[in-house]
Scaffold this motif. Structure first.
Motif, mmCIF file in Angstrom:
data_model
loop_
_atom_site.group_PDB
_atom_site.id
_atom_site.type_symbol
_atom_site.label_atom_id
_atom_site.label_comp_id
_atom_site.label_asym_id
_atom_site.label_seq_id
_atom_site.Cartn_x
_atom_site.Cartn_y
_atom_site.Cartn_z
ATOM 1 N N UNK A 170 33.154 52.884 40.949
ATOM 2 C CA UNK A 170 33.439 54.301 41.171
ATOM 3 C C UNK A 170 34.257 54.868 40.008
ATOM 4 N N UNK A 171 33.642 55.640 39.124
ATOM 5 C CA UNK A 171 34.376 56.187 37.973
ATOM 6 C C UNK A 171 35.452 57.187 38.363
ATOM 7 N N UNK A 172 35.359 57.757 39.565
ATOM 8 C CA UNK A 172 36.369 58.738 39.977
ATOM 9 C C UNK A 172 37.637 58.074 40.489
ATOM 10 N N UNK A 173 37.593 56.768 40.719
ATOM 11 C CA UNK A 173 38.726 55.998 41.224
ATOM 12 C C UNK A 173 39.292 56.591 42.517
ATOM 13 N N UNK A 174 38.373 56.909 43.426
ATOM 14 C CA UNK A 174 38.780 57.428 44.740
ATOM 15 C C UNK A 174 38.173 56.619 45.888
ATOM 16 N N UNK A 175 37.181 55.768 45.593
ATOM 17 C CA UNK A 175 36.475 55.041 46.634
ATOM 18 C C UNK A 175 36.924 53.573 46.675
ATOM 19 N N UNK A 176 36.966 53.036 47.874
ATOM 20 C CA UNK A 176 37.292 51.635 48.061
ATOM 21 C C UNK A 176 36.020 50.794 48.042
ATOM 22 N N UNK A 177 36.170 49.480 47.821
ATOM 23 C CA UNK A 177 35.033 48.565 47.904
ATOM 24 C C UNK A 177 34.566 48.504 49.355
ATOM 25 N N UNK A 178 33.280 48.644 49.617
ATOM 26 C CA UNK A 178 32.783 48.601 51.001
ATOM 27 C C UNK A 178 33.009 47.233 51.645
ATOM 28 N N UNK A 179 33.096 47.238 52.974
ATOM 29 C CA UNK A 179 33.188 45.980 53.711
ATOM 30 C C UNK A 179 32.012 45.077 53.353
ATOM 31 N N UNK A 180 32.266 43.771 53.329
ATOM 32 C CA UNK A 180 31.290 42.827 52.785
ATOM 33 C C UNK A 180 30.812 41.825 53.830
ATOM 34 N N UNK A 181 29.525 41.471 53.725
ATOM 35 C CA UNK A 181 28.937 40.369 54.489
ATOM 36 C C UNK A 181 28.465 39.308 53.515
ATOM 37 N N UNK A 182 28.862 38.064 53.757
ATOM 38 C CA UNK A 182 28.490 36.940 52.893
ATOM 39 C C UNK A 182 27.857 35.847 53.749
ATOM 40 N N UNK A 183 26.732 35.308 53.285
ATOM 41 C CA UNK A 183 26.109 34.166 53.947
ATOM 42 C C UNK A 183 26.101 33.006 52.958
ATOM 43 N N UNK A 184 26.153 31.792 53.479
ATOM 44 C CA UNK A 184 26.207 30.658 52.571
ATOM 45 C C UNK A 184 25.693 29.374 53.187
ATOM 46 N N UNK A 185 25.378 28.424 52.324
ATOM 47 C CA UNK A 185 24.962 27.090 52.728
ATOM 48 C C UNK A 185 25.665 26.094 51.815
ATOM 49 N N UNK A 186 26.235 25.055 52.413
ATOM 50 C CA UNK A 186 27.009 24.066 51.674
ATOM 51 C C UNK A 186 26.583 22.668 52.071
ATOM 52 N N UNK A 187 26.629 21.749 51.119
ATOM 53 C CA UNK A 187 26.342 20.353 51.412
ATOM 54 C C UNK A 187 27.390 19.462 50.770
ATOM 55 N N UNK A 188 27.779 18.400 51.491
ATOM 56 C CA UNK A 188 28.744 17.419 50.997
ATOM 57 C C UNK A 188 28.103 16.036 51.046
ATOM 58 N N UNK A 189 28.177 15.317 49.928
ATOM 59 C CA UNK A 189 27.617 13.968 49.851
ATOM 60 C C UNK A 189 28.726 13.019 49.400
ATOM 61 N N UNK A 190 28.892 11.918 50.111
ATOM 62 C CA UNK A 190 29.840 10.873 49.744
ATOM 63 C C UNK A 190 29.071 9.694 49.176
ATOM 64 N N UNK A 191 29.296 9.431 47.905
ATOM 65 C CA UNK A 191 28.576 8.357 47.231
ATOM 66 C C UNK A 191 29.232 6.993 47.420
#
Length: 496
Positions: A475-496
């Motif tokens: 926002x170049x006018x510096x009057x707007x906030x960052x909109x609320x966010x939705x994040x999705x994710x996938x994670x994997x853990x491997x023990x060698x």
């Protein structure tokens, strides 16, 4: 764009370490060649029991590589342990935030340990060295813009020394001291059940992350220092330590990316004053030899395990005010240097409690956790943070090692930092300039234990008032906030 390769460097490091220790392994095997397994302790009998093939039973073993052709068992008899894990995740911002899109992050961890008693040296000592290979690209700053990062492993891409310490037991097992380079998030402010979540603030909290130099001596950094731990009776444990206040060298030289000042973890900083930290822990009905000390009732929490902690940290270094300069004028006017306060500090409390188990021998448990922290609002970006959540283990029949959880994180911006936002708007003639307040993060997760050594995790996060209401970078006018966010994710853990 050049694509970053998987962590072959760290895997090569593991192979090199194995070759260096191979002579020790062969010597140990030779020494044990004529030993009757029946004469060995039970633990050593288990070590000597080797599969017919390297890959026999690989799906049900605790680590992917198992005994590594006998290397692990040989090292174990010499007191040496070798660990290698890989965590990989993909997170994507699908709504709101700073910008849409996703990123991959990965973390490989190589750990070598030595038990001095098993090595035939002296009793009660242990050495530990951990090396990290961080790969991929940071996600939260570019795509979300939140104070509470979406990932607990994202950091600058690098191969770095993480921890290197020696620990010695004193007075039996009731007192021990640890000296060397340490990451405080391994022992202090820890919430057991919060560790199930991907968001970083459920691990290392928002207050020290935002308020200590470079985020404090915690992943991916660590700090030189000494920690003392003692047991008081059967239920109380106390921890205390003193560490270098700045885990880089001088965070003021690169405040936007202090990790670059200690890129490989070998700076061994002794700058930034001294960070003192202390914690008192109370454990009730904790497992003893695999069983609860008291019968587990079906109702109430009288016999269910719980851990409660109170603590503090204090940094004995001058800390800048976040609103006023030395002349009592707003910093937004850029007239002079900021006021300096004598030190910085925080107090906190943590609770982990199992609140329900359907039967004494059941793997299904309902657990809750909470953690609150406060710090002065005149010299800190974050003056208050809180985490709370609930986890359910074994949520479905036949899925004893799975976990489902729901948690939230909350941060409040310090009153002087918020006042500086208002001053900035006035100084720039922009009365609509956003003033930061608070930020809330909600996370829902499911951990699926595919094998003992392979874990998958699906995750959804929602951030309200991103960055506590910070100005949107779009926002170049510096009057707007960052909109609320939705994040999705996938994670994997491997023990060698």
């Amino acid at each position: 764009m050049k694509r970053y390769a998987p962590p072959r460097r760290l895997l090569a490091c593991a192979v090199a370490s194995s070759l260096l220790l191979a002579g020790l392994a062969r010597a140990a095997d030779s020494a044990d060649a004529d030993v009757n397994p029946a004469d060995l302790p039970e633990a050593d009998q288990a070590i000597k029991a080797k599969p017919d093939s390297q890959w026999t039973g690989w799906w049900n073993r605790s680590t992917l590589l198992g005994d590594m052709g006998g290397l692990r068992s040989a090292l174990g008899r010499a007191g040496v342990t070798l660990g290698l894990t890989e965590s990989s995740e993909y997170l994507r911002n699908v709504s709101g935030g700073a910008q849409y899109g996703g990123a991959y992050q990965g973390l490989a961890t190589l750990t070598l340990g030595l038990d001095t008693q098993r090595a035939g040296l002296w009793n009660g000592g242990s050495f530990n060295v951990s090396v990290l290979d961080i790969h991929g690209k940071p996600f939260s700053a570019d795509h979300v813009g939140s104070i509470q990062s979406a990932s607990g492993i994202e950091a600058d891409r690098a191969t770095r020394l993480w921890e290197a310490w020696f620990q010695q037991q004193l007075n039996g097992e009731r007192l021990d001291v640890k000296i060397g380079q340490q990451s405080l998030d391994q022992e202090f402010m820890v919430t057991q059940y919060g560790g199930a979540f991907i968001g970083t603030m459920f691990g290392w909290p928002a207050v020290p992350s935002a308020d200590l130099p470079a985020g404090g001596p915690a992943y991916p950094l660590s700090g030189l220092g000494a920690r003392l731990r003692g047991k008081i009776g059967d239920n109380f444990t106390w921890l205390g330590g003193a560490f270098a206040g700045d885990p880089t060298s001088d965070v003021s030289q690169n405040p936007d990316d202090p990790q670059q000042l200690n890129k490989h973890g070998t700076t061994f900083s002794r700058h930034g004053g001294t960070l003192f930290i202390g914690e008192l822990q109370y454990g009730r009905n904790l497992p003893s030899n695999g069983a609860l000390e008291t019968p587990c009732p079906l109702n109430g929490i009288g016999g269910l395990p719980g851990t409660y902690k109170i603590g503090f940290w204090y940094l004995n270094q001058k800390t800048a005010d976040t609103r006023w300069d030395v002349n009592g004028q707003p910093l937004a006017l850029n007239l002079a240097n900021p006021q300096l306060h004598n030190g910085n500090y925080s107090v906190y409390a943590v609770a982990d409690q199992t609140v329900w188990r359907p039967a004494e021998d059941s793997t299904r448990t309902l657990n809750v956790f909470t953690r609150v922290m406060g710090a002065p609002g005149d010299r800190n970006l974050v003056s208050f943070s809180a985490n709370a959540g609930v986890t359910l283990t074994a949520p479905f029949a036949g899925r004893d090692n799975d976990t489902v959880g729901l948690a939230f994180g909350y941060v409040k911006v310090g009153n002087h930092a918020a006042g500086n936002d208002a001053d900035t708007g006035i100084a720039n003639g922009n009365l609509a300039y956003p003033v930061r307040g608070d930020e809330t993060q909600v996370e829902a997760t499911y951990i699926y234990q595919l094998t003992p050594w392979w874990q998958w995790q699906a995750d959804v996060q929602y951030v309200r008032n991103v960055g506590a209401g910070v100005v949107s970078p779009n926002d170049p006018t510096q009057t707007q906030r960052i909109p609320n966010s939705w994040v999705v994710g996938l994670k994997t853990n491997i023990t060698f």
